[in-house]
Design a protein around this motif. Structure first.
Motif, PDB file in Angstrom:
ATOM      1  N   GLU A   3      98.287  33.867  70.434  1.00  0.00           N
ATOM      2  CA  GLU A   3      98.053  34.776  69.319  1.00  0.00           C
ATOM      3  C   GLU A   3      96.565  34.746  68.949  1.00  0.00           C
ATOM      4  O   GLU A   3      95.960  35.767  68.652  1.00  0.00           O
TER       5      GLU A   3
ATOM      6  N   VAL B 225      93.368  38.832  59.216  1.00  0.00           N
ATOM      7  CA  VAL B 225      91.981  38.385  59.114  1.00  0.00           C
ATOM      8  C   VAL B 225      91.323  38.409  60.492  1.00  0.00           C
ATOM      9  O   VAL B 225      90.212  38.900  60.665  1.00  0.00           O
ATOM     10  N   LEU B 226      92.032  37.909  61.503  1.00  0.00           N
ATOM     11  CA  LEU B 226      91.449  37.886  62.841  1.00  0.00           C
ATOM     12  C   LEU B 226      91.181  39.296  63.376  1.00  0.00           C
ATOM     13  O   LEU B 226      90.293  39.501  64.193  1.00  0.00           O
ATOM     14  N   TYR B 227      91.969  40.257  62.906  1.00  0.00           N
ATOM     15  CA  TYR B 227      91.757  41.627  63.386  1.00  0.00           C
ATOM     16  C   TYR B 227      90.881  42.440  62.442  1.00  0.00           C
ATOM     17  O   TYR B 227      90.793  43.659  62.551  1.00  0.00           O
ATOM     18  N   GLY B 228      90.240  41.740  61.512  1.00  0.00           N
ATOM     19  CA  GLY B 228      89.200  42.379  60.722  1.00  0.00           C
ATOM     20  C   GLY B 228      89.672  43.329  59.634  1.00  0.00           C
ATOM     21  O   GLY B 228      88.908  44.179  59.195  1.00  0.00           O
TER      22      GLY B 228
ATOM     23  N   ARG C 246      98.934  37.223  57.416  1.00  0.00           N
ATOM     24  CA  ARG C 246      97.577  37.183  56.862  1.00  0.00           C
ATOM     25  C   ARG C 246      96.592  36.650  57.896  1.00  0.00           C
ATOM     26  O   ARG C 246      95.489  37.172  58.075  1.00  0.00           O
ATOM     27  N   PHE C 247      97.006  35.602  58.593  1.00  0.00           N
ATOM     28  CA  PHE C 247      96.168  35.032  59.652  1.00  0.00           C
ATOM     29  C   PHE C 247      95.786  36.133  60.643  1.00  0.00           C
ATOM     30  O   PHE C 247      94.622  36.322  60.987  1.00  0.00           O
ATOM     31  N   HIS C 248      96.790  36.877  61.079  1.00  0.00           N
ATOM     32  CA  HIS C 248      96.583  37.944  62.047  1.00  0.00           C
ATOM     33  C   HIS C 248      95.644  39.012  61.482  1.00  0.00           C
ATOM     34  O   HIS C 248      94.699  39.450  62.147  1.00  0.00           O
TER      35      HIS C 248
ATOM     36  N   GLY D 239      86.928  42.699  74.672  1.00  0.00           N
ATOM     37  CA  GLY D 239      86.926  42.744  73.210  1.00  0.00           C
ATOM     38  C   GLY D 239      87.452  44.083  72.700  1.00  0.00           C
ATOM     39  O   GLY D 239      88.251  44.142  71.758  1.00  0.00           O
TER      40      GLY D 239
ATOM     41  N   MET E  10      89.724  31.252  58.133  1.00  0.00           N
ATOM     42  CA  MET E  10      91.188  31.368  58.232  1.00  0.00           C
ATOM     43  C   MET E  10      91.757  30.257  59.114  1.00  0.00           C
ATOM     44  O   MET E  10      92.782  29.650  58.786  1.00  0.00           O
TER      45      MET E  10
ATOM     46  N   VAL F  79      82.593  39.300  74.514  1.00  0.00           N
ATOM     47  CA  VAL F  79      83.511  39.881  73.544  1.00  0.00           C
ATOM     48  C   VAL F  79      82.656  40.644  72.555  1.00  0.00           C
ATOM     49  O   VAL F  79      82.009  40.066  71.692  1.00  0.00           O
TER      50      VAL F  79
ATOM     51  N   ASN G 276      83.149  39.081  60.028  1.00  0.00           N
ATOM     52  CA  ASN G 276      84.528  38.911  60.462  1.00  0.00           C
ATOM     53  C   ASN G 276      84.722  37.585  61.197  1.00  0.00           C
ATOM     54  O   ASN G 276      85.759  36.938  61.087  1.00  0.00           O
TER      55      ASN G 276
ATOM     56  N   ARG H 176      91.180  44.300  73.264  1.00  0.00           N
ATOM     57  CA  ARG H 176      91.932  43.495  72.297  1.00  0.00           C
ATOM     58  C   ARG H 176      92.058  44.161  70.948  1.00  0.00           C
ATOM     59  O   ARG H 176      93.067  44.010  70.264  1.00  0.00           O
ATOM     60  N   ARG H 177      91.016  44.864  70.552  1.00  0.00           N
ATOM     61  CA  ARG H 177      91.062  45.517  69.251  1.00  0.00           C
ATOM     62  C   ARG H 177      92.095  46.633  69.208  1.00  0.00           C
ATOM     63  O   ARG H 177      92.540  47.019  68.148  1.00  0.00           O
TER      64      ARG H 177
END
Ligand SMILES: Nc1ncnc2c1ncn2[C@@H]1O[C@H](COP(=O)(O)OP(=O)(O)OP(=O)(O)O)[C@@H](O)[C@H]1O
Ligand SMILES: [Mg+2]
Lengths: 337, 276
Positions: free
Chosen positions: B98, A118-121, A114-116, A88, B17, B3, B10, A91-92
């Protein structure tokens, strides 16, 4: 906000932590050894390239470093975190551009970003700022509301690079970022990468088939059959194979090769020529022609380039592989919905 | 697999999303909306009218009224399964990577995907209600609400199942095989198309072990409850599921669906969590 950590990452005591540290990394698929024991490290801010033919284990190594695959043995740390025990955190801190396209082409460029985000906070404000910024970096601002399915291969690629940088990663992985693109688009892509390096100070780990692209790296690891056969700066790699290379074309290359080798030269056979690695190439020409004993149709003496370095360490020309790689990529990119 | 994720909010945004992406894609693909309705409509009108004239009406209640809720259920089930397919597409076209390298829990991705697929499926099922008056099925506001609620429960369970299947197979071709060998038999054996009473022994067993049976039955039961169904018609066109001589209540049927959901949800998360 962990996604926008200041870089470079510092370990207790203030010492710089290498962006990537790999020790004895192996990956087996059944009896196939895809990665056979890699050891190297990449310093913060460095551009590090893996140069190797098809099936050398480049993508497999990236998959392990980005936590998508488990190593069979060995250790790897990215941005200071172990890829096996802290996926984790790894990945961040990383951004990825895979060899295959990974955009959703039924979404617009902006929606993909935008999708990306949001997933990355990223919060709303950061999201807006960064999306505008990375679109500007790759000059796709005007196309942000267009569906990705209307993008050319090069535009899609550059959007992927923008996306990989959206969350300000410490390490950016680029797996064959320009393969299958025309030379003009390729240079645009490298301009993007260069801008990122200068403006965002990201560490870059890239793989490529193209020699001239490997040249932009601070250090290059030549990888073949899952092993690093040479690792150094482009200049030192070129220096290491000798002061000169002599390319010979003869009527019978295999026979000439054994004759030249028997005379004590380091020589390799490329697709349509022999390459001899030597000091003082020019003064050796007459000697070499004599060794071959007639049948020499052309001679060319030059300073070693990376092609020669590759041939020297692997016994093969990387160009022999490039055609195959290209068709593979065309297939992957031809898959757009 | 661990993780470390700093904030639950989030994870919630991630779910939203992923859910939103499903809806955007659904909205952009009008053709898919029509094509996925064409098959249920064919069943409803051709099979419905054909069989109604063969078996005749009982006290004014005919086969197509019996069939209608079954077809709504079929629409929901097949849309849900085909939404789950998109994971295989995402894998084939790379977008799955992704998502998988993002610093979020795999379970958040599965929840988002499941809710997205379920929303789309429930929407499609609800569109089918437009044809109710043509068939002679009376709709009331409470009935529509009940139907939508059941559609959601059912489609969440089926999408989770579909995501599980999709997480275990690598190629689109594989998914088609699974659909032919799993989805269609399950649909046919679910009681969507015929009453589950008075069947030969082997068929009784097959319909009772089929989890879809317990998803289809509640839908038909609430639709019937809102109609005037005379007792002789209710006996002929039974909406009930009996297991070992017991008539199951709606709640126990839904219990089966929830257990089915939980099992496949966990398996789907596990399937996506594996590293090569
Ligand atoms: N999932 C897998 N299962 C089995 N073998 C695999 C798998 N992934 C890769 N391999 C094998 O591992 C070897 C290394 O593959 P890899 O994709 O890492 O090469 P590469 O250097 O990236 O090549 P290319 O330049 O073509 O992208 C190859 O022989 C490949 O066939
Ligand atoms: Mg590769």
């Amino acid at each position: 906000m962990s996604a926008v950590n200041p870089r470079p990452v510092e370990r207790g005591g203030g010492a710089l932590v290498p962006s990537i540290e790999v020790e004895g990394l192996e990956k087996h698929f059944g009896s196939l050894v895809a990665v056979g024991g890699l050891t190297f490290s990449v310093q913060p801010g460095e551009v590090f390239a893996f140069l190797g033919p098809n099936g050398a284990g480049k993508s497999t190594s990236i998959n392990i470093l980005c936590t998508l695959a488990m190593p069979t043995s060995g250790k790897a740390r990215v941005a200071g975190f172990d890829v096996v025990t802290h996926p984790g955190d790894v990945r961040r801190h990383i951004g990825l551009v895979f060899q295959e396209e990974t955009l959703d082409d039924q979404l617009t460029a902006e929606e993909n970003l935008r999708f990306h985000a949001v997933l990355y906070g990223l919060d709303k404000v950061q999201r807006k700022e960064r999306i505008a910024r990375v679109l500007e970096l790759v000059q796709l601002t005007e196309r942000s509301a267009d569906l990705v399915s209307t993008f050319s291969g090069g535009m899609a690629r550059r959007l992927e690079i923008a996306r990989a940088m959206l969350h300000t990663p410490a390490v950016l992985f680029l797996d064959e970022p320009t393969i299958g693109l025309d030379p003009q688009t390729r240079s645009l892509v490298w301009d993007d990468v260069d801008t990122l390096r200068r403006e965002e100070g990201v560490t870059i780990f890239l793989t490529t088939h193209y020699m001239e692209e490997a040249e932009i790296a601070n250090r290059i690891a030549i990888i073949d059959h899952g092993l690093i056969v040479a690792l150094d700066t482009p200049e030192r790699l070129k220096a290491s194979v000798g002061a000169d290379t002599v390319d010979l074309q003869t009527n019978d290359n295999p026979a000439a090769l054994s004759a030249i080798r028997a005379a004590g030269f380091h020589a390799e056979q490329g697709a349509d020529k022999l390459t001899v690695f030597t000091e003082n190439g020019e003064s050796q020409v007459a000697h070499l022609v004599e060794i071959v004993g007639g049948g020499v149709t052309s001679v060319h003496v030059h300073r070693p380039n990376l092609d020669d370095v590759f041939l020297h360490f692997t016994g093969r020309e990387i160009r022999e592989q490039a055609g195959e790689a290209h068709s593979g990529m065309v297939r992957a990119w031809g898959h757009r919905r | 697999m661990r993780v470390a994720s700093p904030k639950f909010s989030n994870e919630l945004r991630t779910m939203a999303m992923v859910w939103q992406r499903e809806l955007i894609r659904f909205g952009r693909n009008r053709l898919r909306i029509f094509t996925s309705l064409s098959q249920p409509l064919l069943f409803l009108f051709v099979l419905g009218y054909g069989m109604s004239s063969l078996v005749g009406a009982t006290a004014g209640f005919d086969f197509k009224k019996f069939l209608f809720p079954g077809i709504v259920a079929m629409t929901v089930v097949s849309t849900a399964i085909f939404s789950a397919i998109s994971i295989v597409w995402d894998r084939e076209f790379g977008f799955l990577r992704e998502m998988l390298v993002a610093p979020v829990r795999r379970s958040s991705l599965v929840v988002g995907k499941t809710l997205g697929g379920a929303t789309v499926a429930a929407l499609q099922g609800t569109i089918m209600l437009v044809f109710a008056p043509l068939i002679g099925v009376r709709l009331t506001v409470p009935l529509v609400l009940q139907v939508v609620a059941l559609e959601l429960v059912m489609s969440i369970a089926i999408t989770a199942f579909g995501v599980f299947v999709a997480s275990r197979i690598a190629r689109i071709e594989g998914f088609q095989v699974v659909m032919q060998l799993v989805l269609f038999p399950m649909l046919f054996l679910s009681g969507a198309l015929f009453p589950l009473e008075g069947l030969p022994g082997w068929l009784t067993v097959l319909t009772r072990v089929n989890p879809l049976t317990y998803a289809v039955a509640p839908l038909r039961q609430v639709v019937f409850a809102a109609q005037h169904v005379p007792p002789i018609a209710a006996a002929r066109f039974s909406s009930q599921v009996t297991v070992f001589g017991h008539v199951l209540s709606i709640w126990s049927e839904l219990g089966v669906v929830v257990v089915f959901f939980m099992v496949f949800f966990l398996l789907a998360v596990q399937g996506l969590s594996k590293r090569q």
